[in-house]
Design a protein around this motif. Sequence first.
Motif, PDB file in Angstrom:
ATOM      1  N   SER A   1       4.450  -3.805   4.258  1.00 26.46           N
ATOM      2  CA  SER A   1       4.925  -4.550   5.436  1.00 26.46           C
ATOM      3  C   SER A   1       5.517  -3.587   6.462  1.00 26.46           C
ATOM      4  O   SER A   1       5.250  -3.693   7.666  1.00 26.46           O
ATOM      5  N   LEU A   2       6.330  -2.651   5.964  1.00 22.65           N
ATOM      6  CA  LEU A   2       6.920  -1.664   6.878  1.00 22.65           C
ATOM      7  C   LEU A   2       5.841  -0.795   7.512  1.00 22.65           C
ATOM      8  O   LEU A   2       5.921  -0.442   8.694  1.00 22.65           O
ATOM      9  N   GLY A   3       4.803  -0.458   6.717  1.00 27.48           N
ATOM     10  CA  GLY A   3       3.701   0.337   7.267  1.00 27.48           C
ATOM     11  C   GLY A   3       2.983  -0.411   8.376  1.00 27.48           C
ATOM     12  O   GLY A   3       2.658   0.164   9.422  1.00 27.48           O
TER      13      GLY A   3
ATOM     14  N   TYR B   1       2.160  -1.296  14.001  1.00 22.81           N
ATOM     15  CA  TYR B   1       2.254  -2.172  15.174  1.00 22.81           C
ATOM     16  C   TYR B   1       3.158  -1.535  16.243  1.00 22.81           C
ATOM     17  O   TYR B   1       2.791  -1.433  17.410  1.00 22.81           O
ATOM     18  N   TYR B   2       4.342  -1.098  15.804  1.00 23.79           N
ATOM     19  CA  TYR B   2       5.275  -0.495  16.768  1.00 23.79           C
ATOM     20  C   TYR B   2       4.744   0.835  17.297  1.00 23.79           C
ATOM     21  O   TYR B   2       5.000   1.194  18.447  1.00 23.79           O
TER      22      TYR B   2
ATOM     23  N   ILE C   1       1.407   2.516  -5.678  1.00 23.22           N
ATOM     24  CA  ILE C   1       2.369   3.495  -5.162  1.00 23.22           C
ATOM     25  C   ILE C   1       1.587   4.580  -4.438  1.00 23.22           C
ATOM     26  O   ILE C   1       0.776   5.289  -5.041  1.00 23.22           O
ATOM     27  N   ASN C   2       1.838   4.705  -3.140  1.00 23.71           N
ATOM     28  CA  ASN C   2       1.122   5.691  -2.310  1.00 23.71           C
ATOM     29  C   ASN C   2       1.438   7.100  -2.770  1.00 23.71           C
ATOM     30  O   ASN C   2       2.536   7.391  -3.260  1.00 23.71           O
ATOM     31  N   LYS C   3       0.472   7.998  -2.551  1.00 19.00           N
ATOM     32  CA  LYS C   3       0.641   9.402  -2.947  1.00 19.00           C
ATOM     33  C   LYS C   3       1.739  10.068  -2.127  1.00 19.00           C
ATOM     34  O   LYS C   3       2.414  10.962  -2.645  1.00 19.00           O
TER      35      LYS C   3
ATOM     36  N   PHE D   1       8.655  -3.174  -3.882  1.00 15.57           N
ATOM     37  CA  PHE D   1       8.765  -2.009  -3.004  1.00 15.57           C
ATOM     38  C   PHE D   1       7.461  -1.730  -2.256  1.00 15.57           C
ATOM     39  O   PHE D   1       7.466  -1.411  -1.073  1.00 15.57           O
ATOM     40  N   THR D   2       6.315  -1.857  -3.008  1.00 18.07           N
ATOM     41  CA  THR D   2       5.034  -1.568  -2.363  1.00 18.07           C
ATOM     42  C   THR D   2       4.703  -2.609  -1.292  1.00 18.07           C
ATOM     43  O   THR D   2       4.153  -2.272  -0.242  1.00 18.07           O
TER      44      THR D   2
END
Length: 194
Positions: A56-58, A63-64, A17-19, A50-51
């Motif tokens: 994946s979203l990150g 990329y975008y 889980i990212n800070k 979720f992570t």
Amino acid sequence: MASKDELQTALKQKYGINKNISQSLAKEECERLLSLLKSEPSAVRLIESFTEKNSSLGSKNAYYSRMRSQAENKLISLQAEYHALQQSIKSLEEANTALEARKKQLEQNREKLDADIQRLSYENSNLGLKIKNLTSEKDELAEVNEHLKKDNKLLKNIVDALKLKLAIDVKKLLQYKDNEIRQALAKWFKGIQG
């Protein structure tokens, strides 16, 4: 007792889980979440899901973001090229306007020259006719002059012959003794001599 930062580090290392996600949680909420994840494997799977999704979203966001950055750079490049083309078009239009004006001026000059050529051609044609007429008249006058010279010479010869004959005839008449005839003939002879 651990600080909030230490709790966030533990969530990151154990469960990924990212800070930046756990930053909005209070210290007590971070403690409860760690306790929940230790006791509930299904919650761990949910967090892992979720992570993964977050990762994946990150990646997609990165990329975008790169694509957006490339598109923005391309847009800037295209805008610069567009402005350069606009300037070129403006310059070409100005040059075209100047060339159109020059073309009109050259066409007017050509029309004037064509008119001058036609006028000069007409004058040249008229002068040619005058020269032909004058040449014809000159030839005719030369012929008439030659004819007059011959006629004058012939006439002079005739007059001279008449004077000679008359002088001979009068001289013969003057040899006679009759004074009155002699006097009349002398007077007549002097009038003929001029």
